[in-house]
Design an enzyme around this catalytic site. Structure first.
Site, PDB file in Angstrom:
ATOM      1  N   ASP A  25      -0.546   4.884   0.227  1.00 33.78           N
ATOM      2  CA  ASP A  25       0.490   4.321  -0.645  1.00 33.78           C
ATOM      3  C   ASP A  25       1.766   3.999   0.139  1.00 33.78           C
ATOM      4  OD1 ASP A  25      -1.243   4.845  -2.848  1.00 33.78           O
ATOM      5  OD2 ASP A  25      -0.424   6.870  -3.012  1.00 33.78           O
ATOM      6  N   GLU A  77      -2.759   0.722 -11.535  1.00 32.06           N
ATOM      7  CA  GLU A  77      -1.638   1.541 -11.083  1.00 32.06           C
ATOM      8  C   GLU A  77      -0.942   0.859  -9.912  1.00 32.06           C
ATOM      9  OE1 GLU A  77      -3.471   5.272 -10.247  1.00 32.06           O
ATOM     10  OE2 GLU A  77      -4.792   4.473  -8.699  1.00 32.06           O
TER      11      GLU A  77
END
Length: 323
Positions: free
Chosen positions: A43, A211
């Protein structure tokens, strides 16, 4: 309260054992930058400070930090932002793993660097988005600015994780966030406190997982990038990056075929390849006048599924992004 982000790789402990597994990542397709050094990540978010120094923060113990002094090509691991967990985190995520901080977002706004991040219980929406800020990432004078948005299982139908600061065409700040549950939301922020100043708006949803939202503004459109599918399963991850666009920061966002992202729409941008599996957790950054770049992680099938930093130049063709 926080350790400074010093430029000394020898003292970096978050994810440090994994770094040795990857020394050089050659570009396997023309659009990927050739990266080297400490490229293990999950991420990632990227930002440039000053001349040629780049920073990247990522999911990990205390928020893993790395830096590059040659325009994002060679990366060195530095100290995490949080040496120890903050006392208030477990008010919102009582069963979170120790100092396990997710999906940070580094942004510069009105003379200050901001890092939004999330703490959560895996698979539940007992979560909170927190904020720290500093005058200089290199100096590492991080200040705890507290909780921004929170969610609680049994009370809320959204999940307060995966934040991304969006600055609209008028220079006003917004926060886009969300994961699974009932999708992606955006809320206007007070530009002084950087806390919500209005009601959230739901802008995307998808069965099977959505997401990691990220929004940029370019030439009259807002572009929403999200990760869909399942993360965090190595080479068996089904993550993909998709996008849609809108004339308004609050939507509606539609894909190339005009399908609303609230109703399962979305155009796939990166679904990976034989080597790079499950790309996602993306961040899109405007590199000054040089244009946009996209950072994300993917699992390296040639290196035991190691989560690895990928960066690509991002272009727009006929009003739609490509790389």
């Amino acid at each position: 309260m926080f350790k400074k982000t010093l430029l000394r790789a020898s003292k970096f402990i978050a994810l440090g054992m994994a770094v040795a597994m990857v020394a050089i990542v050659p570009g396997v397709q023309a659009s990927h930058w050739g990266l080297s050094g400490g490229v293990v990540t999950h991420d990632p978010t990227i930002i440039r400070e000053g001349g040629s120094t780049w920073w990247s923060a990522s999911t990990g113990r205390g928020i893993g930090m790395k830096y590059s002094t040659n325009n994002g090509r060679t990366w060195t691991d530095g100290l995490p932002i949080f040496a120890q967990p903050l006392s208030w985190w477990k008010q919102y995520a009582p069963r979170m793993a120790n100092n396990d901080v997710w999906a940070p977002d580094l942004e510069y706004y009105r003379g200050r660097y901001y890092c939004f991040y999330s703490v959560s219980e895996f698979g539940k929406n007992n979560s909170a988005i927190g904020l720290v800020s500093c005058s200089s990432i290199s100096r590492g004078d991080w200040r705890d600015d507290g909780v921004v948005v929170s969610s609680r299982a049994g009370r809320d139908n959204f999940n307060a994780i995966d934040p991304n600061l969006v600055v609209d065409a008028a220079g006003k700040p917004w926060l886009v966030y969300g994961s699974w549950f009932n999708g992606i939301h955006i809320v206007r922020l007070n530009q002084t406190t950087m806390k919500p100043a209005g009601a959230p708006v739901r802008i995307a949803a998808r069965s099977g997982g959505i997401e990691g939202p990220c929004i940029i503004y370019n030439n009259g459109y807002y572009y929403l990038f999200t990760s869909i599918g399942k993360c965090c399963n190595g080479v068996n991850s089904t993550y993909k990056i998709m996008y849609g666009r809108s004339r308004s920061v609050t939507g509606p966002y539609v894909d190339k075929n005009g399908r609303n992202l609230l109703n399962g729409g979305g155009t796939i941008m990166d679904s990976g390849n034989d080597r790079w599996r499950g790309p996602g957790g993306q961040d899109v950054y405007r590199n000054s006048s040089m244009g946009y770049v996209m950072a994300r992680h993917a699992y390296d099938a040639y290196n035991n599924g190691t989560p690895t930093l990928l960066i690509s130049d991002l272009y727009f063709w006929n009003g739609w992004p490509t790389y």
